[in-house]
Design a protein around this motif. Structure first.
Motif, short mmCIF file in Angstrom:
data_model
loop_
_atom_site.label_atom_id
_atom_site.label_comp_id
_atom_site.label_asym_id
_atom_site.label_seq_id
_atom_site.Cartn_x
_atom_site.Cartn_y
_atom_site.Cartn_z
N LEU A 1 0.83 -1.21 0.00
CA LEU A 1 0.00 0.00 0.00
C LEU A 1 0.86 1.25 0.00
O LEU A 1 0.56 2.23 -0.69
CB LEU A 1 -0.93 0.00 1.21
N GLY A 2 1.94 1.24 0.77
CA GLY A 2 2.84 2.40 0.81
C GLY A 2 3.50 2.65 -0.53
O GLY A 2 3.62 3.81 -0.98
N CYS A 3 3.91 1.56 -1.19
CA CYS A 3 4.52 1.72 -2.53
C CYS A 3 3.52 2.28 -3.53
O CYS A 3 3.84 3.14 -4.36
CB CYS A 3 5.05 0.37 -3.01
N MET A 4 2.28 1.81 -3.45
CA MET A 4 1.25 2.30 -4.35
C MET A 4 0.97 3.78 -4.10
O MET A 4 0.84 4.59 -5.04
CB MET A 4 -0.04 1.49 -4.19
N PHE A 5 0.89 4.17 -2.82
CA PHE A 5 0.65 5.56 -2.47
C PHE A 5 1.81 6.44 -2.92
O PHE A 5 1.60 7.53 -3.48
CB PHE A 5 0.44 5.67 -0.96
N ALA A 6 3.03 5.96 -2.74
CA ALA A 6 4.21 6.74 -3.14
C ALA A 6 4.25 6.92 -4.66
O ALA A 6 4.61 7.99 -5.17
CB ALA A 6 5.48 6.03 -2.66
N ALA A 7 3.87 5.87 -5.39
CA ALA A 7 3.85 5.97 -6.85
C ALA A 7 2.82 7.01 -7.31
O ALA A 7 3.09 7.83 -8.20
CB ALA A 7 3.55 4.60 -7.46
N ALA A 8 1.63 6.99 -6.68
CA ALA A 8 0.59 7.95 -7.06
C ALA A 8 1.03 9.38 -6.76
O ALA A 8 0.87 10.29 -7.59
CB ALA A 8 -0.72 7.62 -6.34
N VAL A 9 1.60 9.60 -5.57
CA VAL A 9 2.06 10.94 -5.19
C VAL A 9 3.19 11.40 -6.11
O VAL A 9 3.24 12.57 -6.50
CB VAL A 9 2.51 10.96 -3.71
N SER A 10 4.07 10.49 -6.49
CA SER A 10 5.19 10.86 -7.37
C SER A 10 4.68 11.38 -8.71
O SER A 10 5.17 12.38 -9.24
CB SER A 10 6.10 9.65 -7.59
N PHE A 11 3.67 10.70 -9.27
CA PHE A 11 3.12 11.15 -10.55
C PHE A 11 2.42 12.50 -10.41
O PHE A 11 2.52 13.36 -11.30
CB PHE A 11 2.15 10.11 -11.10
N ILE A 12 1.71 12.70 -9.31
CA ILE A 12 1.03 13.98 -9.09
C ILE A 12 2.04 15.11 -8.99
O ILE A 12 1.86 16.20 -9.57
CB ILE A 12 0.14 13.90 -7.83
N VAL A 13 3.13 14.88 -8.25
CA VAL A 13 4.18 15.90 -8.13
C VAL A 13 4.80 16.18 -9.50
O VAL A 13 5.06 17.34 -9.86
CB VAL A 13 5.26 15.43 -7.13
N LEU A 14 5.03 15.13 -10.27
CA LEU A 14 5.59 15.31 -11.62
C LEU A 14 4.66 16.14 -12.50
O LEU A 14 5.12 17.04 -13.22
CB LEU A 14 5.85 13.93 -12.26
N PHE A 15 3.36 15.87 -12.46
CA PHE A 15 2.40 16.62 -13.27
C PHE A 15 2.36 18.09 -12.87
O PHE A 15 2.25 18.98 -13.73
CB PHE A 15 1.00 16.02 -13.13
N LYS A 16 2.48 18.35 -11.55
CA LYS A 16 2.47 19.74 -11.09
C LYS A 16 3.72 20.48 -11.54
O LYS A 16 3.66 21.66 -11.92
CB LYS A 16 2.34 19.79 -9.57
N ARG A 17 4.87 19.82 -11.51
CA ARG A 17 6.10 20.47 -11.96
C ARG A 17 6.06 20.81 -13.45
O ARG A 17 6.60 21.83 -13.88
CB ARG A 17 7.31 19.57 -11.66
N LYS A 18 5.41 19.98 -14.21
CA LYS A 18 5.28 20.24 -15.64
C LYS A 18 4.10 21.15 -15.95
O LYS A 18 3.81 21.44 -17.11
CB LYS A 18 5.14 18.92 -16.40
N LYS A 19 3.36 21.56 -14.86
CA LYS A 19 2.21 22.46 -14.99
C LYS A 19 1.11 21.86 -15.86
O LYS A 19 0.46 22.55 -16.64
CB LYS A 19 2.64 23.82 -15.54
N TRP A 20 0.92 20.56 -15.73
CA TRP A 20 -0.17 19.90 -16.42
C TRP A 20 -1.46 19.94 -15.60
O TRP A 20 -2.53 19.76 -16.13
CB TRP A 20 0.19 18.45 -16.72
N ILE A 21 -1.28 20.18 -14.28
CA ILE A 21 -2.45 20.32 -13.41
C ILE A 21 -2.23 21.54 -12.52
O ILE A 21 -1.13 22.06 -12.39
CB ILE A 21 -2.69 19.06 -12.55
#
Length: 351
Positions: free
Chosen positions: A331-351
């Motif tokens: 569960l922790g790995c899944m949560f970390a993967a989801a948060v990592s993608f969200i952070v990546l999208f924010k840095r690229k200003k996609w969201i």
């Protein structure tokens, strides 16, 4: 409305046949006799009551509302010496605007434009004008208020029109119709502005319907009004004894008005085509935003689905299955993967 489907196909030339819709039940005949000192306005039961017309010092204006009773138009043509081809043109409400010069009269056919609440935003009807030395005949498909201001000026004000000849009266009739073009275009222009505001906010389907409705209206307007430029220009240029120089000064001003009408129509037509392009752009942008959102959701859940699919396999020897902290670690790995993608999208200003 009732419609006559008869056509003059196969009939000999100069055969009077009404072509078009029957837009009034009863034909109305109105006669106006006036000079600088007096005016008489009356509704007549028959054409014969309006004569004698010609060779009189006073100006006579006969207005006929309704064209389906062919014998009335035919009788007026015979009494006034109007050519049978002109009578045929008066009865045909489906032809383009035109102007003809004869020895003793000028014939003008032009559109009268009014707003409607139907699917088509404008209603285009025919107005025919026959102008002689001391008389003017006008023929309309139905009674309307277009000539009401002019009738009021004739009746209650000794304005310039009471001092001028039949050529000025014909100019006044054409001018008041052209002025009505401005009123119609202004109202349609307000509708264009309203649609423009909406199309910049949203891409709702009804906006596209309104754009197409306005585009049809302006196309019909342009088709009807464009020939008026040549008609008024011909009236100004033609060296006819029926049109005096004083009236030509006003006709030149009328020509400027027609040019302005056509210029305004061209401008709004370009705006409407631009609105259509903006609508399609907004629709594509909205679709792209939706696809972008769904893509990000899918990107986030792809690794989570991959992890769960691995541990969903029914193999007996999987080391983590009996580990005490295995469930929480996954569960922790899944949560970390989801948060990592969200952070990546924010840095690229996609969201």
């Amino acid at each position: 409305m009732k419609r006559l489907h008869k056509r003059s196909v196969g009939l000999p030339p100069e055969t009077p046949v009404h072509i078009g819709e029957i837009k009034t039940d009863k034909v109305k005949i109105t006669s106006v006799r006036y000079d600088d000192h007096d005016i008489v306005i009356s509704e007549q039961a028959a054409i014969s009551e309006c004569f004698p017309l010609k060779d009189k010092p006073a100006i006579t204006w006969i207005n006929i509302d309704g064209l389906h009773e062919v014998h009335i138009i035919e009788e007026l043509g015979k009494l006034a010496g109007i050519h049978p081809l002109t009578v045929e043109d008066i009865l045909n409400t489906e032809q383009q605007p035109k102007i003809d010069f004869f020895d003793d009269y000028v014939f003008v056919e032009m559109p009268v434009i009014t707003l409607t609440e139907a699917d088509e935003p404008v209603c285009i009807e025919q107005l025919s004008i026959v102008m002689g030395k001391t008389y003017v005949f006008s023929f309309r498909e139905k009674e309307s208020d277009v000539f009401k201001p002019l009738m009021h000026h004739l009746e209650y004000n000794k304005t310039l029109i009471r001092k001028m000849g039949a050529d000025y009266l014909a100019y006044a009739l054409i001018d008041i119709v052209v002025d009505n073009y401005f009123a119609v275009i202004e109202k349609l222009g307000d509708d264009v502005d309203s649609v423009e505001e909406n199309v910049l906010r949203t891409a709702a389907p009804e906006i596209l319907t309104n754009i197409h409705k306005l585009r049809r209206g302006f196309i019909r307007l342009r088709k009807a009004v464009w020939p008026m430029r040549e008609i008024v220009s011909t009236l100004v240029r033609e060296q006819s004894g029926l049109i005096g120089e004083p009236s030509k000064v006003y006709l030149k001003d009328l020509y400027d008005h027609v040019i302005q009408v056509n210029y305004t129509l061209e401008t709004y037509r370009d705006v409407i085509y631009g609105l259509h392009d903006i609508y399609l752009t907004n629709l594509n942008t909205k679709m792209n935003e939706i696809m972008k959102f769904l893509t990000m959701i899918g990107t986030i859940f792809i690794p989570l689905t991959f992890i769960t699919s691995i541990y969903g396999m029914n193999f007996e020897y999987m080391p983590e299955l009996k580990w005490h902290w295995g469930y929480f670690t996954v569960l922790g790995c899944m949560f970390a993967a989801a948060v990592s993608f969200i952070v990546l999208f924010k840095r690229k200003k996609w969201i």
